[in-house]
Design a protein around this motif. Structure first.
Motif, PDB file in Angstrom:
ATOM      1  N   PRO A  85       3.666  35.421  -4.850  1.00  0.00           N
ATOM      2  CA  PRO A  85       3.354  36.671  -4.292  1.00  0.00           C
ATOM      3  C   PRO A  85       2.137  37.204  -4.310  1.00  0.00           C
ATOM      4  CG  PRO A  85       4.825  37.170  -5.858  1.00  0.00           C
ATOM      5  CD  PRO A  85       4.431  35.699  -5.750  1.00  0.00           C
ATOM      6  N   LEU A 127       6.899  38.405   2.502  1.00  0.00           N
ATOM      7  CA  LEU A 127       7.154  38.939   1.031  1.00  0.00           C
ATOM      8  C   LEU A 127       8.398  39.287   0.866  1.00  0.00           C
ATOM      9  CD1 LEU A 127       3.631  40.970   0.855  1.00  0.00           C
ATOM     10  CD2 LEU A 127       4.591  39.114  -0.654  1.00  0.00           C
ATOM     11  N   ALA A 131      10.038  37.253  -2.518  1.00  0.00           N
ATOM     12  CA  ALA A 131      10.293  38.042  -3.678  1.00  0.00           C
ATOM     13  C   ALA A 131      11.769  37.896  -3.890  1.00  0.00           C
ATOM     14  CB  ALA A 131      10.200  39.812  -3.259  1.00  0.00           C
ATOM     15  N   ASP A 161      13.113  45.383  -0.423  1.00  0.00           N
ATOM     16  CA  ASP A 161      12.838  44.008   0.183  1.00  0.00           C
ATOM     17  C   ASP A 161      13.293  44.203   1.695  1.00  0.00           C
ATOM     18  OD1 ASP A 161      12.802  42.609  -2.346  1.00  0.00           O
ATOM     19  OD2 ASP A 161      14.751  42.785  -2.541  1.00  0.00           O
TER      20      ASP A 161
END
Length: 192
Positions: A85, A127, A131, A161
């Motif tokens: 990330p 992302l 994640a 998220d």
């Protein structure tokens, strides 16, 4: 639209304000790029000087179990997971900086601006799932030194998220919109 000076006064003022703010933001967005490049150096330094602090930061960053006791091998694996990330964020900040730099130089309503905004959206959207996957893998990695029966696989996602994915998708659509607006503006200029 590139700032040319033949726009009406009110439009020139708005475009000049966009350029001014974009110059400031282009400079500001260089700081995270530099900061993200320093993180690996700090991680290596911590690995040698204070491994316990590095372990605590890795467990916190990866949202892994707080009962983890990292070994050199799992520490290295956790560092590799944390780098993913970080690299995506670095790439995102580079594209954001280029977008602001383009705006600052008057390249506002251009297809390239739309493409850059879409790239930012793709990175932000990625992302979210990245994640989730990294946290799941990290839960296994940091629990590998535990005895059998105490190893963990934790899978979950949260509102952050989902918000990340929605924000990324919004940027993608805004990028498409900006590209289309630039195309229409270019067609209109050709008619005049």
């Amino acid at each position: 639209m590139t700032l040319r000076g033949n726009e009406p006064p009110s439009s020139r003022g708005r475009l000049a304000r966009i350029q001014r703010v974009s110059r400031i933001m282009a400079a500001i967005t260089l700081a995270p790029v530099v900061g993200l490049l320093v993180v690996p150096i700090l991680a290596v330094a911590l690995a040698f000087l204070d491994p316990a602090t590095l372990d605590a930061r890795l467990v916190e960053t990866l949202a892994a179990s707080q009962q983890a006791a990292l070994t050199p091998a799992t520490r290295l694996a956790a560092l590799a997971l944390a780098a993913i990330p970080l690299c995506l964020a670095l790439l995102g900040f580079v594209v954001v900086q280029r977008l602001f730099h383009g705006f600052a130089t008057g390249n506002i309503l251009t297809p390239e601006s739309g493409r850059r905004l879409k790239r930012i959206g793709l990175i932000v959207t990625a992302l979210g799932p990245v994640a989730i996957v990294i946290r799941s893998i990290a839960s296994v990695v940091v629990s590998l030194p535990n005895p059998p029966g105490e190893r963990v696989l934790a899978v979950g996602f949260g509102s952050n998220d989902i918000t990340t994915i929605i924000a990324g998708m919004l940027m993608i659509v805004l990028g498409w919109t900006l590209e289309e607006a630039a195309r229409v503006a270019d067609e209109n200029r050709q008619f005049v």
